[in-house]
Design a protein around this motif. Sequence first.
Motif, PDB file in Angstrom:
ATOM      1  N   TYR A 150      68.448  -5.586 -64.026  1.00 24.75           N
ATOM      2  CA  TYR A 150      67.250  -6.361 -63.687  1.00 24.75           C
ATOM      3  C   TYR A 150      66.595  -6.967 -64.928  1.00 24.75           C
ATOM      4  O   TYR A 150      66.043  -8.062 -64.875  1.00 24.75           O
ATOM      5  CB  TYR A 150      66.226  -5.461 -62.973  1.00 24.75           C
ATOM      6  CG  TYR A 150      66.674  -4.988 -61.626  1.00 24.75           C
ATOM      7  CD1 TYR A 150      66.455  -5.752 -60.477  1.00 24.75           C
ATOM      8  CD2 TYR A 150      67.331  -3.774 -61.483  1.00 24.75           C
ATOM      9  CE1 TYR A 150      66.879  -5.315 -59.238  1.00 24.75           C
ATOM     10  CE2 TYR A 150      67.756  -3.322 -60.243  1.00 24.75           C
ATOM     11  CZ  TYR A 150      67.527  -4.105 -59.123  1.00 24.75           C
ATOM     12  OH  TYR A 150      67.947  -3.673 -57.887  1.00 24.75           O
ATOM     13  N   PHE A 151      66.658  -6.235 -66.039  1.00 19.53           N
ATOM     14  CA  PHE A 151      66.010  -6.691 -67.275  1.00 19.53           C
ATOM     15  C   PHE A 151      67.026  -6.603 -68.410  1.00 19.53           C
ATOM     16  O   PHE A 151      67.079  -5.590 -69.135  1.00 19.53           O
ATOM     17  CB  PHE A 151      64.783  -5.830 -67.576  1.00 19.53           C
ATOM     18  CG  PHE A 151      63.818  -5.726 -66.428  1.00 19.53           C
ATOM     19  CD1 PHE A 151      62.967  -6.771 -66.120  1.00 19.53           C
ATOM     20  CD2 PHE A 151      63.783  -4.580 -65.639  1.00 19.53           C
ATOM     21  CE1 PHE A 151      62.095  -6.680 -65.063  1.00 19.53           C
ATOM     22  CE2 PHE A 151      62.913  -4.478 -64.571  1.00 19.53           C
ATOM     23  CZ  PHE A 151      62.065  -5.539 -64.280  1.00 19.53           C
ATOM     24  N   PRO A 152      67.851  -7.637 -68.583  1.00 21.61           N
ATOM     25  CA  PRO A 152      68.969  -7.575 -69.550  1.00 21.61           C
ATOM     26  C   PRO A 152      68.548  -7.283 -70.980  1.00 21.61           C
ATOM     27  O   PRO A 152      69.341  -6.742 -71.753  1.00 21.61           O
ATOM     28  CB  PRO A 152      69.614  -8.961 -69.431  1.00 21.61           C
ATOM     29  CG  PRO A 152      69.213  -9.447 -68.072  1.00 21.61           C
ATOM     30  CD  PRO A 152      67.845  -8.905 -67.826  1.00 21.61           C
ATOM     31  N   GLU A 153      67.329  -7.634 -71.354  1.00 24.26           N
ATOM     32  CA  GLU A 153      66.887  -7.444 -72.742  1.00 24.26           C
ATOM     33  C   GLU A 153      66.028  -6.206 -72.921  1.00 24.26           C
ATOM     34  O   GLU A 153      65.407  -6.030 -73.969  1.00 24.26           O
ATOM     35  CB  GLU A 153      66.114  -8.676 -73.205  1.00 24.26           C
ATOM     36  CG  GLU A 153      66.930  -9.953 -73.216  1.00 24.26           C
ATOM     37  CD  GLU A 153      66.077 -11.178 -73.501  1.00 24.26           C
ATOM     38  OE1 GLU A 153      66.099 -11.631 -74.659  1.00 24.26           O
ATOM     39  OE2 GLU A 153      65.372 -11.657 -72.591  1.00 24.26           O
ATOM     40  N   GLY A 207      60.903 -14.977 -75.014  1.00 26.84           N
ATOM     41  CA  GLY A 207      60.204 -15.989 -74.238  1.00 26.84           C
ATOM     42  C   GLY A 207      58.707 -15.813 -74.185  1.00 26.84           C
ATOM     43  O   GLY A 207      57.993 -16.688 -73.665  1.00 26.84           O
ATOM     44  N   ARG A 208      58.199 -14.704 -74.733  1.00 29.48           N
ATOM     45  CA  ARG A 208      56.762 -14.466 -74.668  1.00 29.48           C
ATOM     46  C   ARG A 208      55.988 -15.285 -75.685  1.00 29.48           C
ATOM     47  O   ARG A 208      54.843 -15.670 -75.436  1.00 29.48           O
ATOM     48  CB  ARG A 208      56.458 -12.977 -74.894  1.00 29.48           C
ATOM     49  CG  ARG A 208      57.041 -12.061 -73.812  1.00 29.48           C
ATOM     50  CD  ARG A 208      56.663 -10.605 -74.101  1.00 29.48           C
ATOM     51  NE  ARG A 208      57.281  -9.681 -73.162  1.00 29.48           N
ATOM     52  CZ  ARG A 208      56.774  -9.366 -71.976  1.00 29.48           C
ATOM     53  NH1 ARG A 208      55.630  -9.912 -71.579  1.00 29.48           N
ATOM     54  NH2 ARG A 208      57.395  -8.501 -71.180  1.00 29.48           N
ATOM     55  N   LEU A 217      59.779  -3.227 -72.307  1.00 32.51           N
ATOM     56  CA  LEU A 217      60.057  -4.615 -71.921  1.00 32.51           C
ATOM     57  C   LEU A 217      59.420  -5.611 -72.874  1.00 32.51           C
ATOM     58  O   LEU A 217      59.498  -6.818 -72.651  1.00 32.51           O
ATOM     59  CB  LEU A 217      59.543  -4.868 -70.494  1.00 32.51           C
ATOM     60  CG  LEU A 217      60.131  -3.955 -69.400  1.00 32.51           C
ATOM     61  CD1 LEU A 217      59.460  -4.244 -68.066  1.00 32.51           C
ATOM     62  CD2 LEU A 217      61.624  -4.150 -69.302  1.00 32.51           C
ATOM     63  N   ASP A 218      58.772  -5.122 -73.933  1.00 32.73           N
ATOM     64  CA  ASP A 218      58.089  -6.020 -74.872  1.00 32.73           C
ATOM     65  C   ASP A 218      59.065  -6.847 -75.696  1.00 32.73           C
ATOM     66  O   ASP A 218      58.687  -7.876 -76.252  1.00 32.73           O
ATOM     67  CB  ASP A 218      57.195  -5.210 -75.817  1.00 32.73           C
ATOM     68  CG  ASP A 218      55.952  -4.689 -75.115  1.00 32.73           C
ATOM     69  OD1 ASP A 218      55.707  -5.123 -73.973  1.00 32.73           O
ATOM     70  OD2 ASP A 218      55.243  -3.842 -75.689  1.00 32.73           O
ATOM     71  N   GLU A 237      59.181 -23.161 -67.706  1.00 33.21           N
ATOM     72  CA  GLU A 237      58.711 -21.790 -67.595  1.00 33.21           C
ATOM     73  C   GLU A 237      59.516 -21.067 -66.517  1.00 33.21           C
ATOM     74  O   GLU A 237      59.990 -21.691 -65.568  1.00 33.21           O
ATOM     75  CB  GLU A 237      57.229 -21.737 -67.202  1.00 33.21           C
ATOM     76  CG  GLU A 237      56.256 -22.135 -68.291  1.00 33.21           C
ATOM     77  CD  GLU A 237      54.810 -21.973 -67.832  1.00 33.21           C
ATOM     78  OE1 GLU A 237      53.929 -21.896 -68.702  1.00 33.21           O
ATOM     79  OE2 GLU A 237      54.574 -21.937 -66.602  1.00 33.21           O
ATOM     80  N   TYR A 238      59.664 -19.759 -66.688  1.00 32.01           N
ATOM     81  CA  TYR A 238      60.307 -18.957 -65.652  1.00 32.01           C
ATOM     82  C   TYR A 238      59.341 -18.787 -64.475  1.00 32.01           C
ATOM     83  O   TYR A 238      58.133 -18.612 -64.666  1.00 32.01           O
ATOM     84  CB  TYR A 238      60.677 -17.573 -66.194  1.00 32.01           C
ATOM     85  CG  TYR A 238      61.806 -17.574 -67.186  1.00 32.01           C
ATOM     86  CD1 TYR A 238      63.127 -17.638 -66.758  1.00 32.01           C
ATOM     87  CD2 TYR A 238      61.554 -17.480 -68.554  1.00 32.01           C
ATOM     88  CE1 TYR A 238      64.169 -17.629 -67.672  1.00 32.01           C
ATOM     89  CE2 TYR A 238      62.581 -17.467 -69.473  1.00 32.01           C
ATOM     90  CZ  TYR A 238      63.894 -17.544 -69.023  1.00 32.01           C
ATOM     91  OH  TYR A 238      64.921 -17.537 -69.930  1.00 32.01           O
TER      92      TYR A 238
END
Length: 583
Positions: free
Chosen positions: A230-233, A264-265, A259-260, A277-278
């Motif tokens: 779900y969160f590759p990074e 892209g942040r 998740l920080d 933007e996502y």
Amino acid sequence: MRPYATLRATMASSFGMCRLHMRGRGSLAKCFQKIDTCLQRKVGTNVVAAQVEAPGKEKTEEKEGRPSFFAVQAERQEQAERSVLISCQSKTNEKKFLKYLSRHGDIKKCFFYESYGVYAVVEFANQESVASLHEATAIPRVNDESTVPFKSRLLSLKSLGPADPTNSKAGQPCQPQTTIPLKELIQRLSREESIDQQITCLTEAYQLTEENIRLRFLVCSLLKDIAAAYFPECTIRPFGSSVNGFGKLGCDLDMFLDLDGISGRNIKMPKAGLSLEYQMKRANSERAVTQSILSVIGECVDHFGPGCVGVQKILNARCPLVRFAHQPSGFQCDLTANNRVAMKSTELLYLYGGLDRRVRALVFAVRCWARAHGITSNIPGAWITNFSLTVMVLFFLQRRSPPIIPTLEHLRDLAGPADKCVIEGNDCTFVSDFGRIQLQDNTETLEQLLHEFFEFYGTFAFNRMSINIRKGKEQNKLEVAPLHIQNPFEPMLNVSKNVNGTQLDRFVALCQENSWLLQESETRAPRGDSGGNTPAPWGLATLLLPSQIAGIRGRKKRKREPASARIKSLLESLKTTNHQKKS
């Protein structure tokens, strides 16, 4: 202590074979290759990852060369990413096992341990070898059941064809991943020649070993493989006792879903023209987002995570978490997210533990003593927690003359721009470079410190004062609670709010009794054999004996009489006094 250079040379070899001996005097990882200090620290997430033993006797030598939190964590995570966990038969031929795996690349390290069977942790020299191993690994064929085709780095070794007669002599029993029994520890301590040596012996017997630390990071890495769908990074990092330097064998594995680091942040948006933007789901609060993420990850761990059993989603707690048991490692695991303050607390304890070798040793001794007498417990309740007890030891060391460790405010004043950290409005800033911290010259022995610890808290004004390691001095209580220990980074919180008056009274009474025991010559000096070549308990070993607190446990609070009975008793006492005066 072995110098750091020795470990570097050892790890540079092709691979190292070692058995995982969890019982005995295991040593911690001495040090790891330094990573460029200019690596940018992420606020609230650059957390300690492993314990490092002090290399020399001098305080300056203990600090110099000690790696930063981020450097240690990065090194351990890289090791975990190159590693696999393999379930083996009890009598696996190690030589053939390694030869088979070496087809896929050079092996850097391998060790075995036991948990619901025999397992091997194998670290390859590069991640390409892990990918090659995956390509040669088959999905199991089962007749009566169906399998979830999730490919993880938890594998099973199968022996095909006729049995190999050489295997019958190859296997050796592996030691469990727990501390030695208290009775055996007392016997070991009784053989030492001084209380200082006893405390050192206890620390070496209880502390996490190099192999156990590697296994903890590998479990985090295996769990990250599930969350990465779900969160590759994302990254999953251990925190708490597993990595702050004060964990003992068998302690739980606390993990943080980070998740920080997702890109892209911080992209700079153009002032004009087009941009992308996502599209993302929105929620009412960050807590709601955390609950949703952990709910989904918990479901995945429950249904897809091999070896993960007893999954509980405790999402309405103050800090939402997913709790489960990881059978291949034997760890009880808690997974949280958005728990940055706890991560900073872990870093702070790592820092304090690395400043002076006496800090960790005294904490291990006090924690072991507390557990032996039921002051702390694995069961949630009104007991003092290990974290609270550790903070109490740190506060005591700050109050020595001269202080052994600095206050948190002093560490904040030494911090540089890269150390600045504010989490939810709380100042969590403190220096990360050991070399910038100058300690005062305190030469007290561990024996003196243990005795003074009991003396200090046996007479502490718990009814009026609170414990505050930020300022390093007592303060008036902010709330009505038997024990008030101020959270280092959230000053309005009491980390010992759960402790009731009965448990605090037991702690104070035990401190007073043990302070007296350490003054007695029979306790302070080694004794002869008690029969059967077993030395009689003395020193620290005496303090761990349950018989020492029999009187305190049996001491019950006198039941308060009704008001009428108390008045009647008072009148009778006055009559007796007047009668005696007249006589």
